[in-house]
Motif scaffolding. Sequence first.
Motif, PDB file in Angstrom:
ATOM      1  N   LYS A 375       0.825  -1.211   0.000  1.00  0.00           N
ATOM      2  CA  LYS A 375       0.000   0.000   0.000  1.00  0.00           C
ATOM      3  C   LYS A 375       0.862   1.264   0.000  1.00  0.00           C
ATOM      4  O   LYS A 375       0.505   2.264  -0.622  1.00  0.00           O
ATOM      5  N   ARG A 376       1.996   1.230   0.697  1.00  0.00           N
ATOM      6  CA  ARG A 376       2.895   2.388   0.702  1.00  0.00           C
ATOM      7  C   ARG A 376       3.428   2.647  -0.701  1.00  0.00           C
ATOM      8  O   ARG A 376       3.462   3.791  -1.168  1.00  0.00           O
ATOM      9  N   LEU A 377       3.833   1.592  -1.408  1.00  0.00           N
ATOM     10  CA  LEU A 377       4.326   1.751  -2.769  1.00  0.00           C
ATOM     11  C   LEU A 377       3.209   2.212  -3.701  1.00  0.00           C
ATOM     12  O   LEU A 377       3.434   3.049  -4.585  1.00  0.00           O
ATOM     13  N   SER A 378       2.015   1.670  -3.512  1.00  0.00           N
ATOM     14  CA  SER A 378       0.885   2.067  -4.348  1.00  0.00           C
ATOM     15  C   SER A 378       0.584   3.550  -4.199  1.00  0.00           C
ATOM     16  O   SER A 378       0.248   4.234  -5.165  1.00  0.00           O
ATOM     17  N   ALA A 379       0.723   4.062  -2.978  1.00  0.00           N
ATOM     18  CA  ALA A 379       0.493   5.492  -2.747  1.00  0.00           C
ATOM     19  C   ALA A 379       1.525   6.345  -3.459  1.00  0.00           C
ATOM     20  O   ALA A 379       1.296   7.539  -3.691  1.00  0.00           O
ATOM     21  N   ARG A 380       2.670   5.775  -3.817  1.00  0.00           N
ATOM     22  CA  ARG A 380       3.707   6.498  -4.562  1.00  0.00           C
ATOM     23  C   ARG A 380       3.576   6.295  -6.059  1.00  0.00           C
ATOM     24  O   ARG A 380       4.469   6.666  -6.823  1.00  0.00           O
ATOM     25  N   GLY A 381       2.487   5.641  -6.519  1.00  0.00           N
ATOM     26  CA  GLY A 381       2.314   5.380  -7.936  1.00  0.00           C
ATOM     27  C   GLY A 381       3.087   4.176  -8.422  1.00  0.00           C
ATOM     28  O   GLY A 381       3.345   4.043  -9.624  1.00  0.00           O
ATOM     29  N   ILE A 382       3.454   3.265  -7.521  1.00  0.00           N
ATOM     30  CA  ILE A 382       4.233   2.079  -7.881  1.00  0.00           C
ATOM     31  C   ILE A 382       3.328   0.859  -7.741  1.00  0.00           C
ATOM     32  O   ILE A 382       2.851   0.552  -6.649  1.00  0.00           O
ATOM     33  N   ASP A 383       3.078   0.171  -8.851  1.00  0.00           N
ATOM     34  CA  ASP A 383       2.206  -0.990  -8.842  1.00  0.00           C
ATOM     35  C   ASP A 383       2.973  -2.233  -8.398  1.00  0.00           C
ATOM     36  O   ASP A 383       4.199  -2.312  -8.529  1.00  0.00           O
ATOM     37  N   ALA A 384       2.248  -3.215  -7.895  1.00  0.00           N
ATOM     38  CA  ALA A 384       2.842  -4.469  -7.434  1.00  0.00           C
ATOM     39  C   ALA A 384       2.355  -5.622  -8.295  1.00  0.00           C
ATOM     40  O   ALA A 384       1.187  -5.690  -8.690  1.00  0.00           O
ATOM     41  N   ALA A 385       3.285  -6.527  -8.615  1.00  0.00           N
ATOM     42  CA  ALA A 385       2.966  -7.753  -9.346  1.00  0.00           C
ATOM     43  C   ALA A 385       3.781  -8.872  -8.714  1.00  0.00           C
ATOM     44  O   ALA A 385       4.553  -8.645  -7.784  1.00  0.00           O
ATOM     45  N   GLU A 386       3.598 -10.087  -9.196  1.00  0.00           N
ATOM     46  CA  GLU A 386       4.340 -11.204  -8.623  1.00  0.00           C
ATOM     47  C   GLU A 386       4.778 -12.173  -9.709  1.00  0.00           C
ATOM     48  O   GLU A 386       4.164 -12.277 -10.776  1.00  0.00           O
TER      49      GLU A 386
END
Length: 710
Positions: A375-386
């Motif tokens: 969520k912290r990364l998402s708030a910076r505009g950084i998406d998560a994948a795996e």
Amino acid sequence: MNPRTRSRTYAGICALALTAIAVLLLVLTTRITRRTDITATRAHQLSPRTAQILDALRRNATLAIAADLSQLDPVSRQSLIDVLEKLQRPASKGATFSTRLMNTGTKAGLAEFDALMLDLAKGESTAIEARTAELTKLTADADDLARSVQGLVGLLRGAREEVLASFNKQAQAGWDNLAANLSVSEQNLKTAATTAREQLASQNGPLPIPPIDQAKATLTPPAGVLASALTQASTLCEQVYKAQQTTGALREKIAPILAQLSPLRDRAGRLATGLSTLQVPRVLMVARAVERSRAVLLIADPRTPGAPLDVVAIEPAAILQAGNQTGEFRARAEDVIAGAIANLNSITRPRVVFVHDYPGKLALMDWKPFTLAVKRLSARGIDAAEWAVAVDRDLAPDLASHDPLRPAVFVPLPGLARAAGDARAQVAALPMYINALKALMESGRPILWSIEPSNIPSIGSDDPIIAPLLPLGIKADTARIILEESKLGTRRVVSPYFDLVPPPDPANTSPIPGTLTGLRFRASFPVPIAIENPAAGVQAWPIVVIPASEARWAENEWSEYGRAVAQLKGEYAGIDYAPAFDAKADARAGAEGFVIAAAVERPVPPPGAGTQRVVVVGLNGWFLDALTAQQAEIDGRTAVLFPGNMQLLESSVHWLAGQDDQLVRTASSSSTPTIPPLSDAKLAALRWGLAAGLPAAALVLGLLWRLWRG
């Protein structure tokens, strides 16, 4: 007038004059205020990151917040207003940044927000029509796919007797389950397609927009389930077709099934991909927020003239949910808003790809071990994948591409299969995990590499997981962990935990350490890292260092101690047995201390192919929720205990993605106001000022008084 009367008169006049001056100063302070932030982290100012993002803004933008302000407590409401006031920028500083706070608890506020949303819907009418047409086609494809799968189910059921003749009743039951699973999946998809078609024909409340988001949400799950079921059916049918005991009659039945399965599987995959990549118009996010009578929108001028306004929808709870303390609320609101503004500034949106050996996919946004990090990364505009190497042998094509606008940063997560208690899955997935890391290194991908201690070197073998780091000049001593001994009363206690506060290091040219200065960082069971003989063109910098001490060493025989700490859930002080330094097997740090995190940059072969960046951290689990969520009350404030851990994650990802301009401290990391430590010279000055300054000041005032009286 006698002298005594005159003295009393003068004293009365002086007292009245001083009282008048005091009253005047008191009145002035209520009208003229100046706030000075003396905290070491500048907790009461905009963070350096926010200020830098605002300075880089080149398009006029407005932050529109609609909420029922009566739902916020007075302290949180005032904190929000303070943040909005600090964020405003006049046109003289480049682009204008303004704020609008609409109180939807009043009729005027609701009317103002309704008008704003109608304007946004009109501006996105072209995109809305395009997305509606795209989803309508996908709905029709889903209907056609369901009908085709229905015919396939009939073929599967027609081969059940041949399966019994070739195998046994148990195999026949498995075959029947396969057909039943496909039948249920196609019926669910057909029902979902009918529902989605009805949703697209409706309207989203008062706005002239079909609920595209709801129709997409209706179709996506059953499409994914059917795609998975077709893949399993294809694998099973191929295995049965190739089996030695399969009769010729069964092969004749399976041949047309396989001929249909391959194109059906591809169609299901295209349908699932099309649904997952379908972009929902941003105005619909706003519409959903309206239903809750609150929304946070960042509205900016379009990048190209004539295009609709650029709108970034921010999750209202991220800003409007009250925090435990003023500093926490202010920092969270500032960070979320700054992240949205950064999205407007940059056309580059990095992605973090978590690489793991877990025997299945992780629901990243809801996977509790590191929900806060995602969520912290998402708030910076950084998406998560795996990349689940046990499930997908190869990296997904969209992640494998070297897209400069969507750079992927790979974050290996060691030991997930072991943590899940699945020893068989761990053994099976380990070679795939190692091969994945090798492939990432050889292809020059940016990696945030976390290292855990290992028992493999203790049996005389090299640790294969860290072998790809050797060409970088990085040698991680996974056979040892760093320990520190101390006295607890009369007892000798050994700890594997280090609470570090990195000091400024002007000699370090890496931009990452500067973002960690003064932030508390927790290192658990750290592995020492050595930067040795890097190849030509390779640059390496230490990031986090445990200072050298006679009480600290790298322990070789740590396994039994580590298990004891785990059994006591970290309460190392209760362990009767604790290792001691052995000069023959253990190691002490040099004058520079133990390096436990380092950044490396090297040219990617062949020459001219670019550079590769790698951050190596000799810790495992250093950004998991169990650590980063720890809080404590400090001077009446609830604060994060170890803000440096999350800051290291964020700074590393930005650096690895080539976003060096984002390497500044965030407000969340600085939300705990701490007074900077005083130097010896300042402490001495304060002591002398109190000991001698006050008496001297009284003496001087007394002399001035006597001179004035004559």
